[in-house]
Design a protein around this motif. Structure first.
Motif, mmCIF file in Angstrom:
data_model
loop_
_atom_site.group_PDB
_atom_site.id
_atom_site.type_symbol
_atom_site.label_atom_id
_atom_site.label_comp_id
_atom_site.label_asym_id
_atom_site.label_seq_id
_atom_site.Cartn_x
_atom_site.Cartn_y
_atom_site.Cartn_z
ATOM 1 N N THR A 198 0.823 -1.202 0.000
ATOM 2 C CA THR A 198 0.000 0.000 0.000
ATOM 3 C C THR A 198 0.863 1.260 0.000
ATOM 4 O OG1 THR A 198 -1.355 -1.287 1.477
ATOM 5 C CG2 THR A 198 -2.042 0.964 1.103
ATOM 6 N N PHE B 88 -8.666 10.192 1.673
ATOM 7 C CA PHE B 88 -7.524 9.763 2.478
ATOM 8 C C PHE B 88 -6.287 10.637 2.313
ATOM 9 C CE2 PHE B 88 -10.206 6.119 2.858
ATOM 10 C CZ PHE B 88 -9.966 5.705 4.157
ATOM 11 N N ALA C 279 -11.402 2.030 9.001
ATOM 12 C CA ALA C 279 -10.785 2.667 7.828
ATOM 13 C C ALA C 279 -10.858 4.175 8.047
ATOM 14 C CB ALA C 279 -11.503 2.250 6.553
ATOM 15 N N ALA D 23 -15.395 3.897 -2.756
ATOM 16 C CA ALA D 23 -14.607 3.395 -1.628
ATOM 17 C C ALA D 23 -15.272 2.148 -1.034
ATOM 18 C CB ALA D 23 -14.449 4.483 -0.570
ATOM 19 N N HIS E 283 -10.780 -1.664 3.863
ATOM 20 C CA HIS E 283 -10.044 -0.405 3.727
ATOM 21 C C HIS E 283 -9.867 -0.040 2.263
ATOM 22 C CE1 HIS E 283 -7.365 2.861 4.491
ATOM 23 N NE2 HIS E 283 -7.305 2.591 5.783
ATOM 24 N N PRO E 284 -10.303 1.164 1.863
ATOM 25 C CA PRO E 284 -10.220 1.548 0.452
ATOM 26 C C PRO E 284 -8.800 1.672 -0.076
ATOM 27 C CG PRO E 284 -11.670 3.026 1.678
ATOM 28 C CD PRO E 284 -10.957 2.188 2.677
ATOM 29 N N LEU E 285 -7.807 1.781 0.801
ATOM 30 C CA LEU E 285 -6.431 1.876 0.318
ATOM 31 C C LEU E 285 -5.790 0.499 0.128
ATOM 32 C CD1 LEU E 285 -4.871 4.967 2.144
ATOM 33 C CD2 LEU E 285 -6.165 4.867 0.017
ATOM 34 N N LEU E 286 -6.512 -0.542 0.452
ATOM 35 C CA LEU E 286 -6.016 -1.893 0.173
ATOM 36 C C LEU E 286 -6.039 -2.109 -1.341
ATOM 37 C CD1 LEU E 286 -5.246 -4.716 1.503
ATOM 38 C CD2 LEU E 286 -7.644 -5.314 1.130
#
Lengths: 480, 480
Positions: free
Chosen positions: A2, A12, B94, B371, B453-456
């Protein structure tokens, strides 16, 4: 794996968070610094209300500037400033910037507040704080337990459920009886009904001239109830009632509670802070209770949502709220790994105590004591000034930081006096630089002043009394 | 009157608040930006624990620098970073910076969250938000009501109390029965007991292979209970169970609830957010429920302590929680002045919804939808990758953002397989850059991944699977 950050997404972007807060901090600080010069009550005008209701949740993003200005203009400006030093109603919010900082920091990290294992640092710090608070009350540190909750309602409810489960079987709720006074905060009775005790089983014991529960009446009622087949199990005493700041006779309540094998809970949401003041002797006997509520956002100068419930016996809390009470056998003398979710109603909760930990560390106890003492002093000053006016009666003298007075020149009917006192409150609200609502004591409408804010000065108090005299003169009730 | 500010006191210096936050913002942002590169589990070492316990609350003040560095070093660093993109356990956090900003702003002003009258701007904004959320669920906006609470436990409890008071008399609690499934979150049953229903009256209905409540069993149990003299009054369906993300058969539950004049509450603490995704059809039927829970700090990317309970009929909430239900006659068709304290358990509460209002305004719905969709996509990717390995069984396929798999090469006993899967979880925890705990499904120990988690990224998912294969090879269970 990530990426470090994701500046492509609006959701984010931590750098934006920093930039936005840094940019708007002056606006927010400005608002707070000038609180004492601003209007206190600030209703939302109809056009702004409509505009706010009309802001849609739409597909695309909007700029932080635009949204923040709406928040400031439509939302936050239109609050009653309970943190104004001359807001004397309810129990005010003496909002300290130290608490705001502590809570902003906590929000940034957003640690999980429900568990020891998942947030060890927070859990240890909150336990230390809880132990210290319990020690002030006079509970043995090795045995006490507690939990940070959102406010007095939750604290009183949590303790009441523990009392219920310690003293009643599941099929006995319909017979369980609870004892409060006619001055006990209404949220206590609400909590009793929430946990399944019939409304009719809540006994409101009479109070004396000082608005304290009459112990003899309490005991008589308990004996009568027992004879009638009820099961008396809980006494809720007040340590600083909302109306008058009065403190129930704690030793007598403890005697009765012990004699009848009941649970004694003390609602100290407002008044428990007096234990830190130079008047701590007023709370003698509180150490004999089984549990106590104590709000940070009242007389400890915290932002909303910071309160504590402490039980003398933490095992009782765990027995009630733990889903796995078996594990308790291993930790009879050690609370180091108790999860907070096993001590109360909530599973997920924010870390509510950290702002108070920060405040006490940063400010130190001496200034906290002085700030609390200031409330005593201001209430006493109000009382002294009103006593000098022959046309005021002191319905309830200064207790903690509260005093209740009534215009009574001996020339009007009770009903007329009620109306005059109501009028005085309204005139002040209209003027909007000092707010004191009325309350009812012994069926009389009285003016109530809760003088809790440490920035309230003796000069402020003098000016409020002078203004009331001007109002009375303008009404033709006294000579100007 | 009262001075503008009081720079002499430590407690009330707003300029210091600004300076302190501005100074430490980089430290806090740095910590968050590097979350994805940091250890996830970070226990408090014994020496630091002792040092933290030893910090006394002392008479004098201490510098903000000193206290803030302790907070950072001893307290906040030692949290399990549930907001790490590769923390797959429980329902993760998240944590969006937008939410942090919204909550920091709200803390600065600290409006009173319990009342319409005292915080009109906040009340109108939260009402608008609540109406919008209820509308997404499919409740008629003119009739719905709701309340922001701290989390799912409080939301489910609040709705359950309304159900109890709408359907049971005060002396009938001992006969009241409640229906959950064996997959329903444990906090629901805890809440049922808190409100005075005997533990034995909580029926755990079986689930099918997809971990959904079996409607036929539910109905049979209700009829049996009625025949036995019990009073079935509440069904709690799940919309996104914690174990598997499964959704109960909502239309069937609604049919049964209607047929038996019961209350249907849906626990959507985690899953209700799917209504905003492109998979909203999965929730068809949810609009027929009487109430729903929906957490902001789960799949809406908020800081802890932001959840909502919505009832289709706001009058039912007021009937239960208002101390003065008489006033309701005047507002049958108008909710504009309902105080939040009349809609739930708490009297004092912070304004919990404003951070979500800010987030939705700032970010917009499209990015929020994307997201949430990301969670579906990542869970599906996990499933696809594991399906390619012949030695993995998919115990519960991707549902919402959760998937459950199990190493099973067909060469080991059930007990050995349980141990191997537990071992895989432990090896990953040891490595500390991706955390997935096990859960029990059909008495099997399985690996559970909540990929919210949207950043995954898909690359992250691939690497986690690769790593598991390496672990299996190192255990000699597959060829490397």
């Amino acid at each position: 794996m990530t990426p470090d950050n994701n500046n492509d997404t609006t959701l984010f972007n931590w750098e934006e968070a920093k930039a936005t807060l840094t940019k708007f901090m002056p606006l927010m600080v400005e608002d707070q610094i000038h609180t004492a010069q601003s209007d206190i009550v600030n209703p939302l005008p109809e056009d702004k209300r409509q505009a706010l209701m009309d802001i849609p949740f739409q597909e695309g993003p909007r700029s932080a500037d635009e949204v923040m200005h709406e928040l400031n203009d439509f939302v936050y400006q239109h609050r009653t400033k309970q943190s104004h030093p001359r807001f004397f109603s309810f129990i005010p919010l003496a909002l300290s910037p130290i608490s705001v900082v502590g809570e902003a920091i906590n929000s940034f990290y957003s640690p999980y507040g429900g568990s020891h294992t998942l947030s060890e640092g927070m859990a240890v710090a909150e336990k230390k704080l809880m132990n210290w608070m319990g020690e002030q009350i006079g509970y043995p540190v090795k045995e006490l337990g507690g939990l940070f909750v959102s406010g007095g309602s939750m604290a009183n409810l949590t303790a009441s459920i523990v009392a219920r489960d310690e003293k009643l079987k599941e099929d006995e709720l319909v017979k369980g009886t609870v004892y409060v006074s006619n001055q006990t905060h209404s949220s206590v009775a609400k909590g009793i009904r929430i946990m399944g005790i019939p409304r009719a089983n809540i006994r409101k014991v009479k109070t004396n001239d000082a608005f304290q529960m009459i112990a003899e009446d309490l005991e008589k009622q308990i004996e009568q109830d027992k004879a009638d087949g009820f099961i008396p199990f809980l006494i809720v005493g007040s340590c600083g009632t909302t109306n008058t700041g009065s403190i129930d006779p704690l030793h007598q309540l403890a005697d009765i509670s012990e004699a009848h094998d009941m649970w004694l809970h003390i609602d100290g949401a407002y008044g428990a802070s007096a234990i830190l003041s130079s008047h701590r002797h007023l709370l003698d006997g509180v150490e004999r209770s089984d549990s106590i509520s104590w709000d940070g956002h009242k007389w400890l100068f915290q932002t909303y949502g910071c309160a504590v419930v402490i039980c003398k016996d933490r095992q009782a809390m765990s027995r009630t709220f733990s889903e796995n009470p078996e594990y308790l056998t291993d930790i009879q003398s050690d609370d180091s790994n108790i999860n907070f979710w096993d001590m109360g109603i909530e599973l997920t909760a924010p870390a509510r105590g950290m702002r108070l930990w920060y405040t006490l560390q940063r400010v130190g106890l001496k200034e906290m004591r002085n700030a609390i003492d200031k409330g005593f002093e201001n209430a006493q000053h109000f009382e002294d000034l009103f006593r000098k006016q022959p046309y005021f009666e002191i319905v309830s003298p200064a207790q903690l930081s509260i005093v209740n007075v009534r215009f009574n020149d001996g020339k009007h009917t009770e009903q007329e006096l009620n109306q005059i006192n109501k009028k005085l409150s309204e005139m002040s609200t209209q003027r909007n630089n000092a707010i004191y609502y009325t309350t009812m004591l012994h069926n009389k409408t009285v003016l109530r002043f809760c003088c809790m804010h440490p920035l309230l000065t003796l000069q402020d108090v003098q000016q409020v009394v002078d203004q009331i005299n001007e109002d009375l003169a303008s009404l033709g009730l006294i000579e100007s």
